[in-house]
Design an enzyme around this catalytic site. Sequence first.
Site, PDB file in Angstrom:
ATOM      1  N   ASN A   7       0.880  -1.176   0.000  1.00  0.00           N
ATOM      2  CA  ASN A   7       0.000   0.000   0.000  1.00  0.00           C
ATOM      3  C   ASN A   7       0.911   1.218   0.000  1.00  0.00           C
ATOM      4  OD1 ASN A   7      -1.804   2.032   0.444  1.00  0.00           O
ATOM      5  ND2 ASN A   7      -2.731   1.134   2.276  1.00  0.00           N
ATOM      6  N   ARG A  91      -2.413  -2.128  -3.626  1.00  0.00           N
ATOM      7  CA  ARG A  91      -3.634  -1.348  -3.441  1.00  0.00           C
ATOM      8  C   ARG A  91      -3.559  -0.145  -4.374  1.00  0.00           C
ATOM      9  NH1 ARG A  91      -4.993   3.097   0.887  1.00  0.00           N
ATOM     10  NH2 ARG A  91      -7.151   3.439   0.303  1.00  0.00           N
ATOM     11  N   HIS A 180     -12.940   2.775  -0.264  1.00  0.00           N
ATOM     12  CA  HIS A 180     -12.955   1.728   0.781  1.00  0.00           C
ATOM     13  C   HIS A 180     -13.638   0.454   0.260  1.00  0.00           C
ATOM     14  CE1 HIS A 180     -13.115   5.163   3.983  1.00  0.00           C
ATOM     15  NE2 HIS A 180     -11.849   4.750   3.858  1.00  0.00           N
ATOM     16  N   LEU A 209     -15.918   3.146   9.589  1.00  0.00           N
ATOM     17  CA  LEU A 209     -15.698   4.393  10.326  1.00  0.00           C
ATOM     18  C   LEU A 209     -14.263   4.429  10.839  1.00  0.00           C
ATOM     19  CD1 LEU A 209     -19.028   4.291  12.421  1.00  0.00           C
ATOM     20  CD2 LEU A 209     -18.677   5.218  10.114  1.00  0.00           C
ATOM     21  N   GLY A 210     -13.371   4.971  10.030  1.00  0.00           N
ATOM     22  CA  GLY A 210     -11.977   5.147  10.449  1.00  0.00           C
ATOM     23  C   GLY A 210     -11.698   6.629  10.481  1.00  0.00           C
ATOM     24  N   ARG A 241     -12.302  15.580   7.699  1.00  0.00           N
ATOM     25  CA  ARG A 241     -13.020  15.983   6.477  1.00  0.00           C
ATOM     26  C   ARG A 241     -14.475  16.327   6.791  1.00  0.00           C
ATOM     27  NH1 ARG A 241     -11.320  10.714   3.487  1.00  0.00           N
ATOM     28  NH2 ARG A 241      -9.093  11.059   3.252  1.00  0.00           N
ATOM     29  N   PHE A 285     -11.205   9.956  18.178  1.00  0.00           N
ATOM     30  CA  PHE A 285     -12.439   9.789  18.960  1.00  0.00           C
ATOM     31  C   PHE A 285     -12.152   9.501  20.427  1.00  0.00           C
ATOM     32  CE2 PHE A 285     -16.082   9.959  16.033  1.00  0.00           C
ATOM     33  CZ  PHE A 285     -15.373  10.284  14.889  1.00  0.00           C
ATOM     34  N   ARG A 286     -10.959   8.963  20.724  1.00  0.00           N
ATOM     35  CA  ARG A 286     -10.630   8.727  22.140  1.00  0.00           C
ATOM     36  C   ARG A 286     -10.520  10.049  22.876  1.00  0.00           C
ATOM     37  NH1 ARG A 286      -6.195   4.513  20.109  1.00  0.00           N
ATOM     38  NH2 ARG A 286      -6.257   6.078  18.466  1.00  0.00           N
ATOM     39  N   GLY A 332     -11.278   1.767  12.541  1.00  0.00           N
ATOM     40  CA  GLY A 332     -10.829   2.217  13.873  1.00  0.00           C
ATOM     41  C   GLY A 332     -11.950   2.598  14.826  1.00  0.00           C
ATOM     42  N   GLU A 335     -14.795  -0.383  15.001  1.00  0.00           N
ATOM     43  CA  GLU A 335     -14.385  -1.598  15.701  1.00  0.00           C
ATOM     44  C   GLU A 335     -14.167  -1.372  17.197  1.00  0.00           C
ATOM     45  OE1 GLU A 335     -10.873  -3.096  13.670  1.00  0.00           O
ATOM     46  OE2 GLU A 335     -11.892  -2.889  11.747  1.00  0.00           O
ATOM     47  N   ASN A 336     -13.768  -0.143  17.559  1.00  0.00           N
ATOM     48  CA  ASN A 336     -13.303   0.083  18.937  1.00  0.00           C
ATOM     49  C   ASN A 336     -14.182   0.970  19.799  1.00  0.00           C
ATOM     50  OD1 ASN A 336     -10.650  -1.281  18.793  1.00  0.00           O
ATOM     51  ND2 ASN A 336     -10.304   0.219  17.165  1.00  0.00           N
ATOM     52  N   GLU A 385      -8.136  -5.315   5.046  1.00  0.00           N
ATOM     53  CA  GLU A 385      -7.969  -5.005   3.630  1.00  0.00           C
ATOM     54  C   GLU A 385      -6.777  -5.739   3.026  1.00  0.00           C
ATOM     55  OE1 GLU A 385      -8.637  -0.898   5.008  1.00  0.00           O
ATOM     56  OE2 GLU A 385      -9.377  -0.509   2.996  1.00  0.00           O
TER      57      GLU A 385
HETATM   58  P1  ADP Z   1      -7.556   5.126   8.707  1.00  0.00           P
HETATM   59  O1  ADP Z   1      -8.697   5.772   7.990  1.00  0.00           O
HETATM   60  O2  ADP Z   1      -6.382   6.022   8.900  1.00  0.00           O
HETATM   61  O3  ADP Z   1      -7.220   3.725   8.226  1.00  0.00           O
HETATM   62  P2  ADP Z   1      -8.381   3.733  11.143  1.00  0.00           P
HETATM   63  O4  ADP Z   1      -9.428   2.826  10.605  1.00  0.00           O
HETATM   64  O5  ADP Z   1      -7.110   3.146  11.608  1.00  0.00           O
HETATM   65  O6  ADP Z   1      -8.113   4.966  10.181  1.00  0.00           O
HETATM   66  O7  ADP Z   1      -9.064   4.546  12.365  1.00  0.00           O
HETATM   67  C1  ADP Z   1      -8.311   5.446  13.121  1.00  0.00           C
HETATM   68  C2  ADP Z   1      -9.244   6.151  14.094  1.00  0.00           C
HETATM   69  O8  ADP Z   1      -9.915   5.184  14.908  1.00  0.00           O
HETATM   70  C3  ADP Z   1      -8.515   7.026  15.098  1.00  0.00           C
HETATM   71  O9  ADP Z   1      -8.316   8.336  14.594  1.00  0.00           O
HETATM   72  C4  ADP Z   1      -9.477   7.059  16.265  1.00  0.00           C
HETATM   73  O10 ADP Z   1     -10.370   8.146  16.115  1.00  0.00           O
HETATM   74  C5  ADP Z   1     -10.266   5.770  16.149  1.00  0.00           C
HETATM   75  N1  ADP Z   1      -9.944   4.824  17.222  1.00  0.00           N
HETATM   76  C6  ADP Z   1      -8.946   3.938  17.284  1.00  0.00           C
HETATM   77  N2  ADP Z   1      -8.985   3.257  18.463  1.00  0.00           N
HETATM   78  C7  ADP Z   1     -10.040   3.733  19.154  1.00  0.00           C
HETATM   79  C8  ADP Z   1     -10.617   3.463  20.433  1.00  0.00           C
HETATM   80  N3  ADP Z   1     -10.117   2.537  21.245  1.00  0.00           N
HETATM   81  N4  ADP Z   1     -11.705   4.171  20.788  1.00  0.00           N
HETATM   82  C9  ADP Z   1     -12.223   5.110  19.984  1.00  0.00           C
HETATM   83  N5  ADP Z   1     -11.725   5.410  18.767  1.00  0.00           N
HETATM   84  C10 ADP Z   1     -10.668   4.734  18.354  1.00  0.00           C
END
Ligand code: ADP
Length: 405
Positions: A7, A91, A180, A209-210, A241, A285-286, A332, A335-336, A385
């Site tokens: 990538n 990619r 995506h 949702l990343g 964005r 988001f953390r 990100g 999932e989290n 991915e």
């Molecule tokens: P990218 O679009 O860069 O691939 P990712 O899918 O890795 O992004 O997502 C990154 C985002 O995920 C971080 O900016 C953060 O906002 C969020 N994130 C990661 N871990 C956590 C968590 N434990 N709790 C809340 N948000 C999280």
Amino acid sequence: MNILVINCGSSSLKYQLIDSVTEEVVAKGLCERIGSAGACITHTPAGGEKLTREIPMPDHDAAVSAVIDCLTDEETGVIHSLGEIGAVGHRIVHGGERFASAVLLDEEVIAAVEAVSALAPLHNPANLTGIRACRKLMPEVPMAGVFDTAFHQTMPPKAYLYALPLEYYRDYQLRRYGFHGTSHDYVSARAAQLLGRKREDLRIIVCHLGNGASVSAVDHGRSIDTSMGLTPLEGLMMGTRSGDLDPAIITFLMDRLDCSAGEVLSILNHKSGVLGLSGGISNDFRDLTKAAAAGDENAETALEAYALRVGKYIGAYAAEMGGVDVIAFTAGVGENDGPMRARISEYTRFLGTSIDPERNKLRGEEVILSSPEDAVATMVVPTNEELAIARQTLAIVEAGAQGKL
Ligand code: ADP
């Protein structure tokens, strides 16, 4: 067969070596600051220590050489020679209308990818640099291109056309493409599998949702709509964005800030989203969740506005598909971030969704959050991915070897 997944960005290169039989990651790593002083590679062999080396990398050829060195190094390597890499999967961000699936890379295909670079000027040229470097250093190894846009090529004209004079579509291919795609494809397929159902029998909404974010409507196995458009700026509010807004804002800001259209676009790409809306607290988001818990109203509004936007898209896509059977969260945030999933679910309850508060505390795991009697299965499906690219690369290379292409 070992498949090297690449990538490549303008100054970085991420890689994973994946065993196509076990689907395990044999090694992975990242080259950073390519073309600048202080370039370095971080390499992690499976089950081994992560190592970081500063290596001069004036260009992508040097970065690919560094990757090969790390993979074949006597001490830290995972293979003996290049001969143990059976294929490379690249990619590629934009495939335009030409590529609706992965392809074997040859000079003609590379020229076609170059031709659509105008649609993704930040991404495709960087992807091509990585492809050229790999072809130079591994001329014998078959390579595939896997496009972020490909999965969404099944969208019908009513979903992909903008309400603009039609000649712009004809003359400039100005339309919605979506991104995506590899993730939406992988997650929707895996969601169906986890439910023991066929994707072809389901209406699935995938929320990727990343930092970048998009939603897709996967109707009986085909993407029929997705929230990103000509570029990844459209749709959801994201980390930095803006997503959807009134296009008149661009000229309004050009006037007020006395700046160019390019500068406004840069604001929309890099200073907006939850970062901008929270008054600059963070795009992470953390941090926002912490700030909101501590009583920061801007952080609270940013989080709720984000959830509202996702909820609106889910409602819209349920309408488009005549209902929804599965809502899958990934990437990100998806999932989290259990609290964000819960906020979004407040907007989808009318569809018959519910999520179990205990299971919603899990992070980064495949889990069904709804109960069996719910009308809609709500779940978390971590995206992968790289594995999806490796699988598609294997399929393409095997088909090529059998002369099917
Ligand atoms: P990218 O679009 O860069 O691939 P990712 O899918 O890795 O992004 O997502 C990154 C985002 O995920 C971080 O900016 C953060 O906002 C969020 N994130 C990661 N871990 C956590 C968590 N434990 N709790 C809340 N948000 C999280």
